[in-house]
Design a protein around this motif. Structure first.
Motif, PDB file in Angstrom:
ATOM      1  N   LYS A  49       0.824  -1.209  -0.011  1.00  0.00           N
ATOM      2  CA  LYS A  49      -0.020   0.031   0.054  1.00  0.00           C
ATOM      3  C   LYS A  49       1.075   1.356  -0.002  1.00  0.00           C
ATOM      4  O   LYS A  49       0.505   2.189  -0.846  1.00  0.00           O
ATOM      5  CB  LYS A  49      -0.940   0.144   1.103  1.00  0.00           C
ATOM      6  CG  LYS A  49      -1.857   1.350   1.364  1.00  0.00           C
ATOM      7  CD  LYS A  49      -2.677   1.151   2.536  1.00  0.00           C
ATOM      8  CE  LYS A  49      -3.398   2.625   2.266  1.00  0.00           C
ATOM      9  NZ  LYS A  49      -4.086   2.836   3.624  1.00  0.00           N
ATOM     10  N   GLU A  50       1.881   1.299   0.715  1.00  0.00           N
ATOM     11  CA  GLU A  50       2.912   2.373   0.786  1.00  0.00           C
ATOM     12  C   GLU A  50       3.417   2.549  -0.623  1.00  0.00           C
ATOM     13  O   GLU A  50       3.833   3.806  -0.922  1.00  0.00           O
ATOM     14  CB  GLU A  50       4.041   2.099   1.854  1.00  0.00           C
ATOM     15  CG  GLU A  50       3.629   2.164   3.366  1.00  0.00           C
ATOM     16  CD  GLU A  50       2.642   0.838   3.758  1.00  0.00           C
ATOM     17  OE1 GLU A  50       2.838  -0.376   3.110  1.00  0.00           O
ATOM     18  OE2 GLU A  50       1.927   0.922   4.814  1.00  0.00           O
ATOM     19  N   TYR A  53       0.919   4.221  -2.579  1.00  0.00           N
ATOM     20  CA  TYR A  53       0.590   5.449  -2.195  1.00  0.00           C
ATOM     21  C   TYR A  53       1.620   6.694  -2.665  1.00  0.00           C
ATOM     22  O   TYR A  53       1.245   7.621  -3.175  1.00  0.00           O
ATOM     23  CB  TYR A  53       0.443   5.584  -0.664  1.00  0.00           C
ATOM     24  CG  TYR A  53       0.470   7.052  -0.241  1.00  0.00           C
ATOM     25  CD1 TYR A  53      -0.824   7.584  -0.040  1.00  0.00           C
ATOM     26  CD2 TYR A  53       1.704   7.813   0.356  1.00  0.00           C
ATOM     27  CE1 TYR A  53      -0.669   8.903   0.595  1.00  0.00           C
ATOM     28  CE2 TYR A  53       1.532   9.081   0.690  1.00  0.00           C
ATOM     29  CZ  TYR A  53       0.366   9.609   0.698  1.00  0.00           C
ATOM     30  OH  TYR A  53       0.292  10.911   1.136  1.00  0.00           O
ATOM     31  N   GLU A  54       2.906   6.183  -2.688  1.00  0.00           N
ATOM     32  CA  GLU A  54       4.049   6.851  -3.293  1.00  0.00           C
ATOM     33  C   GLU A  54       3.773   7.330  -4.754  1.00  0.00           C
ATOM     34  O   GLU A  54       4.010   8.384  -5.253  1.00  0.00           O
ATOM     35  CB  GLU A  54       5.441   6.228  -2.805  1.00  0.00           C
ATOM     36  CG  GLU A  54       5.600   6.458  -1.589  1.00  0.00           C
ATOM     37  CD  GLU A  54       6.019   7.848  -1.031  1.00  0.00           C
ATOM     38  OE1 GLU A  54       6.509   8.881  -1.462  1.00  0.00           O
ATOM     39  OE2 GLU A  54       5.380   7.960  -0.088  1.00  0.00           O
ATOM     40  N   ALA A  56       0.953   7.268  -6.327  1.00  0.00           N
ATOM     41  CA  ALA A  56      -0.145   7.981  -6.284  1.00  0.00           C
ATOM     42  C   ALA A  56       0.238   9.502  -6.177  1.00  0.00           C
ATOM     43  O   ALA A  56      -0.221  10.535  -6.627  1.00  0.00           O
ATOM     44  CB  ALA A  56      -1.271   7.452  -5.551  1.00  0.00           C
ATOM     45  N   LYS A  57       1.139   9.639  -5.216  1.00  0.00           N
ATOM     46  CA  LYS A  57       1.344  10.936  -4.742  1.00  0.00           C
ATOM     47  C   LYS A  57       2.354  11.393  -5.947  1.00  0.00           C
ATOM     48  O   LYS A  57       1.970  12.630  -6.377  1.00  0.00           O
ATOM     49  CB  LYS A  57       2.519  10.888  -3.592  1.00  0.00           C
ATOM     50  CG  LYS A  57       2.748  12.053  -3.025  1.00  0.00           C
ATOM     51  CD  LYS A  57       3.846  11.847  -1.716  1.00  0.00           C
ATOM     52  CE  LYS A  57       4.524  13.080  -1.250  1.00  0.00           C
ATOM     53  NZ  LYS A  57       5.289  12.790   0.030  1.00  0.00           N
ATOM     54  N   ARG A  64      -5.684  10.425  -1.922  1.00  0.00           N
ATOM     55  CA  ARG A  64      -4.883   9.137  -1.729  1.00  0.00           C
ATOM     56  C   ARG A  64      -4.551   8.806  -0.400  1.00  0.00           C
ATOM     57  O   ARG A  64      -4.424   7.712  -0.195  1.00  0.00           O
ATOM     58  CB  ARG A  64      -3.851   9.354  -2.640  1.00  0.00           C
ATOM     59  CG  ARG A  64      -2.743  10.280  -1.870  1.00  0.00           C
ATOM     60  CD  ARG A  64      -1.460  10.395  -2.947  1.00  0.00           C
ATOM     61  NE  ARG A  64      -0.624  11.704  -2.361  1.00  0.00           N
ATOM     62  CZ  ARG A  64      -0.812  13.103  -2.709  1.00  0.00           C
ATOM     63  NH1 ARG A  64      -1.720  13.480  -3.653  1.00  0.00           N
ATOM     64  NH2 ARG A  64      -0.074  13.939  -2.376  1.00  0.00           N
ATOM     65  N   SER A  65      -4.643   9.822   0.423  1.00  0.00           N
ATOM     66  CA  SER A  65      -4.237   9.437   1.975  1.00  0.00           C
ATOM     67  C   SER A  65      -5.385   8.750   2.728  1.00  0.00           C
ATOM     68  O   SER A  65      -5.400   7.877   3.511  1.00  0.00           O
ATOM     69  CB  SER A  65      -3.831  10.762   2.697  1.00  0.00           C
ATOM     70  OG  SER A  65      -5.276  11.614   2.668  1.00  0.00           O
ATOM     71  N   ASN A  68      -7.722   2.991   0.430  1.00  0.00           N
ATOM     72  CA  ASN A  68      -7.081   1.660   0.978  1.00  0.00           C
ATOM     73  C   ASN A  68      -6.389   1.031  -0.271  1.00  0.00           C
ATOM     74  O   ASN A  68      -6.471   1.690  -1.609  1.00  0.00           O
ATOM     75  CB  ASN A  68      -8.079   0.721   1.372  1.00  0.00           C
ATOM     76  CG  ASN A  68      -9.076   0.164   0.216  1.00  0.00           C
ATOM     77  OD1 ASN A  68      -9.051   0.307  -0.821  1.00  0.00           O
ATOM     78  ND2 ASN A  68     -10.576   0.056   0.894  1.00  0.00           N
ATOM     79  N   LYS A  69      -5.814  -0.124  -0.214  1.00  0.00           N
ATOM     80  CA  LYS A  69      -4.800  -0.500  -1.272  1.00  0.00           C
ATOM     81  C   LYS A  69      -5.831  -0.790  -2.728  1.00  0.00           C
ATOM     82  O   LYS A  69      -5.260  -0.484  -3.862  1.00  0.00           O
ATOM     83  CB  LYS A  69      -4.124  -1.865  -0.893  1.00  0.00           C
ATOM     84  CG  LYS A  69      -3.245  -2.308  -1.829  1.00  0.00           C
ATOM     85  CD  LYS A  69      -2.640  -3.554  -1.482  1.00  0.00           C
ATOM     86  CE  LYS A  69      -1.756  -4.238  -2.727  1.00  0.00           C
ATOM     87  NZ  LYS A  69      -0.981  -5.494  -1.910  1.00  0.00           N
ATOM     88  N   LEU A  72      -6.439   2.629  -4.376  1.00  0.00           N
ATOM     89  CA  LEU A  72      -5.031   3.250  -4.720  1.00  0.00           C
ATOM     90  C   LEU A  72      -5.030   2.542  -6.270  1.00  0.00           C
ATOM     91  O   LEU A  72      -4.516   3.203  -7.345  1.00  0.00           O
ATOM     92  CB  LEU A  72      -3.910   3.135  -3.906  1.00  0.00           C
ATOM     93  CG  LEU A  72      -3.904   3.936  -2.694  1.00  0.00           C
ATOM     94  CD1 LEU A  72      -3.069   3.300  -1.813  1.00  0.00           C
ATOM     95  CD2 LEU A  72      -3.767   5.275  -3.381  1.00  0.00           C
TER      96      LEU A  72
END
Length: 79
Positions: A49-50, A53-54, A56-57, A64-65, A68-69, A72
């Motif tokens: 997931k991290e 997230y990165e 997506a960022k 995005r925050s 969930n996975k 995303l």
């Protein structure tokens, strides 16, 4: 409103005809060697997931925050 410079106008127009957004079509058309297949990136489902997230960022996905996975992955595939 003026459109940003497009390096590969034919590819941009073809992508727009296929339904891509102006932003995504421009991003692809301005990428060097955009017509070539990519590298060896892991499938989204195999990423943490991290990591998702990165990514997506990096591309600017809003909200995005709170995702969930699964959300995303959907957002990344449909951006």
């Amino acid at each position: 409103m003026d459109r940003p410079s497009i390096k590969n106008e034919a590819q941009y127009e073809a992508l727009r005809d296929e339904g891509y957004s102006k932003e995504k079509a421009a991003r692809i058309a301005n990428t060097k060697n955009a017509g070539k297949k990519g590298g060896k990136a892991k499938d989204y489902e195999d990423r943490t997931k991290e990591e998702l997230y990165e990514q997506a960022k990096k591309i600017g996905i809003e909200g995005r925050s709170k995702m969930n996975k699964k959300e995303l992955i959907f957002a990344l595939r449909n951006n």
